[in-house]
Enzyme design. Structure first.
Site, mmCIF file in Angstrom:
data_model
loop_
_atom_site.group_PDB
_atom_site.id
_atom_site.type_symbol
_atom_site.label_atom_id
_atom_site.label_comp_id
_atom_site.label_asym_id
_atom_site.label_seq_id
_atom_site.Cartn_x
_atom_site.Cartn_y
_atom_site.Cartn_z
ATOM 1 N N ASN A 1 -9.998 -0.109 -0.240
ATOM 2 C CA ASN A 1 -8.536 -0.035 -0.213
ATOM 3 C C ASN A 1 -7.999 -0.619 -1.525
ATOM 4 O OD1 ASN A 1 -5.806 -0.385 0.205
ATOM 5 N ND2 ASN A 1 -6.016 -1.209 2.274
ATOM 6 N N HIS B 1 -3.401 7.340 1.989
ATOM 7 C CA HIS B 1 -3.782 6.010 1.507
ATOM 8 C C HIS B 1 -5.144 5.679 2.105
ATOM 9 C CE1 HIS B 1 -3.988 1.837 0.697
ATOM 10 N NE2 HIS B 1 -3.726 1.461 1.938
ATOM 11 N N CYS C 1 0.820 -1.226 0.000
ATOM 12 C CA CYS C 1 0.000 0.000 0.000
ATOM 13 C C CYS C 1 0.852 1.273 0.000
ATOM 14 C CB CYS C 1 -0.949 0.011 1.185
ATOM 15 S SG CYS C 1 -2.137 -1.336 1.133
HETATM 16 N N1 ACO Z 1 -18.070 -8.287 9.425
HETATM 17 C C1 ACO Z 1 -18.490 -8.522 10.674
HETATM 18 N N2 ACO Z 1 -17.640 -8.762 11.685
HETATM 19 C C2 ACO Z 1 -16.326 -8.753 11.415
HETATM 20 C C3 ACO Z 1 -15.816 -8.516 10.127
HETATM 21 C C4 ACO Z 1 -16.756 -8.281 9.107
HETATM 22 N N3 ACO Z 1 -16.387 -8.028 7.828
HETATM 23 N N4 ACO Z 1 -14.468 -8.565 10.167
HETATM 24 C C5 ACO Z 1 -14.124 -8.826 11.433
HETATM 25 N N5 ACO Z 1 -15.236 -8.951 12.192
HETATM 26 C C6 ACO Z 1 -15.338 -9.234 13.624
HETATM 27 C C7 ACO Z 1 -14.127 -9.982 14.148
HETATM 28 O O1 ACO Z 1 -14.260 -11.362 13.900
HETATM 29 C C8 ACO Z 1 -14.211 -9.638 15.616
HETATM 30 O O2 ACO Z 1 -15.172 -10.479 16.221
HETATM 31 P P1 ACO Z 1 -14.952 -11.089 17.705
HETATM 32 O O3 ACO Z 1 -14.894 -9.896 18.605
HETATM 33 O O4 ACO Z 1 -16.155 -11.939 17.882
HETATM 34 O O5 ACO Z 1 -13.654 -11.841 17.621
HETATM 35 C C9 ACO Z 1 -14.763 -8.220 15.649
HETATM 36 O O6 ACO Z 1 -15.353 -8.012 14.348
HETATM 37 C C10 ACO Z 1 -13.710 -7.144 15.901
HETATM 38 O O7 ACO Z 1 -12.593 -7.391 15.060
HETATM 39 P P2 ACO Z 1 -11.392 -6.367 14.968
HETATM 40 O O8 ACO Z 1 -10.401 -6.879 13.961
HETATM 41 O O9 ACO Z 1 -10.867 -6.069 16.336
HETATM 42 O O10 ACO Z 1 -12.146 -5.076 14.396
HETATM 43 P P3 ACO Z 1 -11.594 -3.616 14.111
HETATM 44 O O11 ACO Z 1 -12.466 -2.628 14.733
HETATM 45 O O12 ACO Z 1 -10.120 -3.510 14.373
HETATM 46 O O13 ACO Z 1 -11.805 -3.453 12.530
HETATM 47 C C11 ACO Z 1 -10.487 -3.572 10.508
HETATM 48 C C12 ACO Z 1 -11.176 -4.335 11.639
HETATM 49 C C13 ACO Z 1 -11.530 -2.844 9.715
HETATM 50 C C14 ACO Z 1 -9.721 -4.549 9.627
HETATM 51 C C15 ACO Z 1 -9.494 -2.542 11.096
HETATM 52 O O14 ACO Z 1 -8.713 -3.136 12.081
HETATM 53 C C16 ACO Z 1 -8.562 -1.938 10.050
HETATM 54 O O15 ACO Z 1 -8.972 -1.193 9.183
HETATM 55 N N6 ACO Z 1 -7.248 -2.179 10.194
HETATM 56 C C17 ACO Z 1 -6.210 -1.563 9.367
HETATM 57 C C18 ACO Z 1 -6.160 -2.076 7.990
HETATM 58 C C19 ACO Z 1 -5.043 -1.386 7.262
HETATM 59 O O16 ACO Z 1 -4.785 -0.212 7.415
HETATM 60 N N7 ACO Z 1 -4.245 -2.098 6.503
HETATM 61 C C20 ACO Z 1 -3.057 -1.505 5.933
HETATM 62 C C21 ACO Z 1 -3.112 -1.349 4.534
HETATM 63 S S1 ACO Z 1 -3.454 -2.818 3.670
HETATM 64 C C22 ACO Z 1 -2.053 -3.304 2.760
HETATM 65 O O17 ACO Z 1 -0.966 -2.861 2.929
HETATM 66 C C23 ACO Z 1 -2.231 -4.423 1.749
#
Ligand code: ACO
Length: 326
Positions: A283, A253, A116
């Site tokens: 993304n 990004h 990214c």
């Molecule tokens: N729908 C419903 N529930 C979901 C989903 C979904 N699509 N995805 C995860 N959950 C659930 C999980 O299973 C978890 O459930 P649990 O509590 O029963 O275990 C709960 O939601 C919370 O999960 P978290 O991962 O803690 O949720 P968070 O609020 O952190 O959001 C997300 C997740 C959106 C992925 C966030 O962490 C994020 O955006 N992270 C950064 C991503 C990023 O910047 N990546 C870098 C660039 S990508 C690259 O370089 C290729």
């Protein structure tokens, strides 16, 4: 101040494939909902390339539009850098395929792989050629088919990514050596290979001999993102000799609306100065910054002479920021 040669963005172009995938579409294949995706990420939809579209096809469309905006043709291009993590083939570089499809003459062409952060890395790399007189008309392209790396049973990742391409034309122009000059004024690039497990693809040529699927500990990446990006932005602003507060447009990004807002808040950037496309594009990895830049230029918000701040973080972990006067 003595005169210097700056790498100036003279044209911007973007391309999104026609296929739209909504959150409701995804709720039919994994246990998720439109509400969860919008609340946690800000994403409403993403684009998906058709089966017969390779990433070079997306890149070529974006490149043609950037060249037209710059008043240049493929004949003029002597450097092509493609930032991608989803190449057409293991080799040759997607940049050489783009060169062939555009009909650009023999020149320099290679890919940059920083996931990214790829566009920020590629733009900084191109500056090393353009500002030193090694290239007169460079295409810097971010292009991705991220949907091809998805495990469609993993709701934690498959809802986050989309396909697209964005490109800029970079040309040398003489400046006065001040921060009023148009062009790339400063950058900061970072990588920390010890954080690989937080975000990677579990396949590769020399290991599994497969393409693999994207794996991410999203909440861990999230934690690193805001802190790391803020440090790199501050360093890039210092390299450019400007204050973050003097930036006209912040073009991050587009990973997650909450990260965009978190970084802007930490840096004291007004939310009205943030270009966000995450709702419509999701993304698109290396393509997201040039696509957001294109959006801002097309809708008339971003104007020549304005100070732009670009930043990204992705797999590696890699991250970085660029400051440029448009
Ligand atoms: N729908 C419903 N529930 C979901 C989903 C979904 N699509 N995805 C995860 N959950 C659930 C999980 O299973 C978890 O459930 P649990 O509590 O029963 O275990 C709960 O939601 C919370 O999960 P978290 O991962 O803690 O949720 P968070 O609020 O952190 O959001 C997300 C997740 C959106 C992925 C966030 O962490 C994020 O955006 N992270 C950064 C991503 C990023 O910047 N990546 C870098 C660039 S990508 C690259 O370089 C290729």
């Amino acid at each position: 101040m003595s005169k210097v040669v700056r790498s100036v963005v003279t044209g911007v172009g973007g391309y999104l494939p026609e296929g739209v995938v909504t959150n409701d579409d995804l709720a039919k294949i994994v246990d998720t909902s439109d509400e969860w995706i919008r609340e946690r990420t800000g994403i409403r939809q993403r684009r998906k390339a058709s089966d017969d579209q390779a990433v070079s096809d997306l890149a070529v469309e974006a490149a043609k539009r950037a060249l037209a905006a710059a008043g240049r043709t493929a004949e003029d291009v002597d450097l092509i850098i493609v930032a991608t993590t989803t190449p057409d083939l293991t080799f040759p570089a997607t940049a050489t395929i783009v060169q062939r499809k555009l009909g650009a003459p023999v020149g320099i062409a290679f890919d940059v792989q920083a996931v990214c952060s790829g566009f920020v890395y590629a733009l900084s790399t191109a500056d090393g050629f353009v500002a030193r007189g090694r290239a007169k008309c460079a295409l810097v392209i971010g292009a991705e088919c991220m949907t091809r790396l998805m495990d469609w049973t993993d709701r934690g990742t498959c809802v986050l990514f989309g396909d697209g391409a964005g490109a800029v034309v970079l040309e040398p122009q003489e400046g006065e050596g001040t921060t009023d000059d148009r062009g790339l004024l400063g950058f900061a690039l970072r990588a920390d290979g010890t954080k690989q497990d937080l975000l990677y693809v579990d396949g590769g040529v020399s290991t599994t001999r497969t393409t693999g699927y994207l794996r991410m500990q999203g909440n861990q990446v999230f934690r690193h993102a805001v802190v790391n990006i803020s440090e790199a932005v501050t360093a890039a602003a210092a390299d450019a000799g400007v204050e973050v507060s003097s930036v006209d447009w912040f073009i991050p990004h587009q990973a997650n609306q909450r990260i965009l807002e978190g970084v802007a808040k930490r840096l004291g950037i007004d939310e009205n100065k943030v270009i966000s496309t995450v709702a419509e594009h999701a993304n698109t990895s290396a393509a997201s910054i040039p696509l957001a830049l294109d959006q801002g230029v097309q809708d008339g918000r971003i104007k020549p002479g304005q100070l732009l701040l670009l930043e990204a973080m992705g797999g590696g972990l890699t991250w970085g920021a660029c400051v440029l006067r448009f």
